[in-house]
Design an enzyme around this catalytic site. Sequence first.
Site, PDB file in Angstrom:
ATOM      1  N   ASP A   1       0.597  -3.318  12.361  1.00 53.90           N
ATOM      2  CA  ASP A   1       1.126  -3.597  11.017  1.00 53.90           C
ATOM      3  C   ASP A   1       1.624  -5.044  10.983  1.00 53.90           C
ATOM      4  O   ASP A   1       2.640  -5.387  11.610  1.00 53.90           O
ATOM      5  CB  ASP A   1       2.265  -2.621  10.697  1.00 53.90           C
ATOM      6  CG  ASP A   1       2.713  -2.747   9.254  1.00 53.90           C
ATOM      7  OD1 ASP A   1       3.086  -3.867   8.835  1.00 53.90           O
ATOM      8  OD2 ASP A   1       2.671  -1.740   8.526  1.00 53.90           O
TER       9      ASP A   1
ATOM     10  N   THR B   1      -1.002   7.410  -0.717  1.00 53.03           N
ATOM     11  CA  THR B   1      -2.302   7.281  -1.395  1.00 53.03           C
ATOM     12  C   THR B   1      -3.105   6.084  -0.888  1.00 53.03           C
ATOM     13  O   THR B   1      -4.310   6.002  -1.123  1.00 53.03           O
ATOM     14  CB  THR B   1      -2.084   7.068  -2.903  1.00 53.03           C
ATOM     15  OG1 THR B   1      -1.387   5.821  -3.075  1.00 53.03           O
ATOM     16  CG2 THR B   1      -1.269   8.193  -3.516  1.00 53.03           C
TER      17      THR B   1
ATOM     18  N   ASP C   1       5.283  -5.661   9.702  1.00 50.14           N
ATOM     19  CA  ASP C   1       6.302  -5.200  10.654  1.00 50.14           C
ATOM     20  C   ASP C   1       6.374  -6.125  11.871  1.00 50.14           C
ATOM     21  O   ASP C   1       7.460  -6.440  12.361  1.00 50.14           O
ATOM     22  CB  ASP C   1       5.989  -3.771  11.116  1.00 50.14           C
ATOM     23  CG  ASP C   1       6.368  -2.738  10.060  1.00 50.14           C
ATOM     24  OD1 ASP C   1       7.093  -3.099   9.108  1.00 50.14           O
ATOM     25  OD2 ASP C   1       5.933  -1.594  10.190  1.00 50.14           O
TER      26      ASP C   1
ATOM     27  N   ARG D   1       0.866  -1.192   0.000  1.00 54.43           N
ATOM     28  CA  ARG D   1       0.000   0.000   0.000  1.00 54.43           C
ATOM     29  C   ARG D   1       0.890   1.225   0.000  1.00 54.43           C
ATOM     30  O   ARG D   1       1.690   1.403   0.908  1.00 54.43           O
ATOM     31  CB  ARG D   1      -0.838   0.050   1.286  1.00 54.43           C
ATOM     32  CG  ARG D   1      -1.919  -0.923   1.343  1.00 54.43           C
ATOM     33  CD  ARG D   1      -3.005  -0.529   2.317  1.00 54.43           C
ATOM     34  NE  ARG D   1      -2.579  -0.082   3.625  1.00 54.43           N
ATOM     35  CZ  ARG D   1      -3.417   0.234   4.610  1.00 54.43           C
ATOM     36  NH1 ARG D   1      -4.701   0.157   4.412  1.00 54.43           N
ATOM     37  NH2 ARG D   1      -2.978   0.622   5.770  1.00 54.43           N
TER      38      ARG D   1
HETATM   39  C1  PRP Z   1      -0.715  -4.836   4.512  1.00 56.33           C
HETATM   40  C2  PRP Z   1      -1.421  -6.167   4.620  1.00 56.33           C
HETATM   41  C3  PRP Z   1      -2.272  -6.183   3.379  1.00 56.33           C
HETATM   42  C4  PRP Z   1      -2.642  -4.736   3.226  1.00 56.33           C
HETATM   43  C5  PRP Z   1      -4.052  -4.557   3.691  1.00 56.33           C
HETATM   44  O1  PRP Z   1       0.347  -4.936   3.645  1.00 56.33           O
HETATM   45  O2  PRP Z   1      -0.559  -7.260   4.738  1.00 56.33           O
HETATM   46  O3  PRP Z   1      -1.591  -6.671   2.232  1.00 56.33           O
HETATM   47  O4  PRP Z   1      -1.753  -3.983   4.041  1.00 56.33           O
HETATM   48  O5  PRP Z   1      -4.488  -3.270   3.466  1.00 56.33           O
HETATM   49  P1  PRP Z   1      -5.617  -2.912   2.405  1.00 56.33           P
HETATM   50  O6  PRP Z   1      -6.730  -3.906   2.617  1.00 56.33           O
HETATM   51  O7  PRP Z   1      -6.015  -1.524   2.795  1.00 56.33           O
HETATM   52  O8  PRP Z   1      -5.038  -2.992   1.042  1.00 56.33           O
HETATM   53  P2  PRP Z   1       1.328  -3.677   3.344  1.00 56.33           P
HETATM   54  O9  PRP Z   1       0.803  -2.874   2.217  1.00 56.33           O
HETATM   55  O10 PRP Z   1       1.589  -2.948   4.627  1.00 56.33           O
HETATM   56  O11 PRP Z   1       2.630  -4.365   2.779  1.00 56.33           O
HETATM   57  P3  PRP Z   1       3.684  -5.329   3.510  1.00 56.33           P
HETATM   58  O12 PRP Z   1       2.996  -6.625   3.810  1.00 56.33           O
HETATM   59  O13 PRP Z   1       4.740  -5.485   2.499  1.00 56.33           O
HETATM   60  O14 PRP Z   1       4.141  -4.636   4.772  1.00 56.33           O
HETATM   61  N1  URA Z   2      -2.142  -3.413   7.032  1.00 56.78           N
HETATM   62  C1  URA Z   2      -1.741  -3.854   8.242  1.00 56.78           C
HETATM   63  O1  URA Z   2      -0.694  -4.506   8.376  1.00 56.78           O
HETATM   64  N2  URA Z   2      -2.508  -3.566   9.302  1.00 56.78           N
HETATM   65  C2  URA Z   2      -3.646  -2.866   9.209  1.00 56.78           C
HETATM   66  O2  URA Z   2      -4.312  -2.638  10.236  1.00 56.78           O
HETATM   67  C3  URA Z   2      -4.041  -2.416   7.941  1.00 56.78           C
HETATM   68  C4  URA Z   2      -3.279  -2.709   6.865  1.00 56.78           C
END
Ligand code: PRP
Ligand code: URA
Length: 209
Positions: free
Chosen positions: A200, A108, A203, A104
């Site tokens: 997160d 944005t 993380d 994400r």
């Molecule tokens: C997180 C999570 C999902 C997304 C959910 O990933 O693991 O993929 O956010 O959010 P959404 O429903 O609003 O799209 P992130 O984009 O943080 O990436 P990462 O797993 O690489 O940290």
């Molecule tokens: N992605 C995450 O990892 N946690 C949230 O709460 C939303 C998006």
Amino acid sequence: MSNVHVLEHPLIQHKLTYIRDKSTGTKEFRELVDEVAMLMAFEITRDLSVEEITVETPVSTAKTKILSGKKIGLIPILRAGLGMVDGMLKLLPAARVGHVGLYRDPETLVPVEYYVKLPSDMAERELIVIDPMLATGGSANDAIQALKQRGAKKIRLMCLVAAPEGVEVIQKNHPDVDIYLCAIDEGLNEKSYIVPGLGDAGDRLFGTK
Ligand code: PRP
Ligand code: URA
């Protein structure tokens, strides 16, 4: 319309409590996500088709069952989805694993696709898209779209925690995709994090931040 299944099994709910707890450290968080993914795999596969066969036991012959029908493909959304793959493979060791890389954009919140690698026979497989978090639904929506564009026919979505907004997006855009969750939370905060959620997921799994 997608069916939404909230998995209420006491072991799943118990472990989810510790996954949510901010005092749970990376090692334990990772172990708990792995365990819950395995338990979810057990619940999600309840409706797989079986066929009857006969085997010779040391005593006699037994009419018994084996899995039949479509083979499984697991599709973690990178990167947090990776934390659930090994747990699922414990119960589905023959599954193929494809990867969809999305993040994400922090400004944005729009998902950006950066990697897609899928099993070559995925049109013949029943695919399970895996991500711990279904927040706005943008990432899961785009991952499912990416699979459909490449020929996927049967897709399920599996997440630990969802916001109602994310569930709605998938139901609207992908009514053919059933959704499996451990919990549907209150909603999203101003940064589109799930409330109360678990923070997160990427993380916490990988110890970044
Ligand atoms: C997180 C999570 C999902 C997304 C959910 O990933 O693991 O993929 O956010 O959010 P959404 O429903 O609003 O799209 P992130 O984009 O943080 O990436 P990462 O797993 O690489 O940290
Ligand atoms: N992605 C995450 O990892 N946690 C949230 O709460 C939303 C998006």
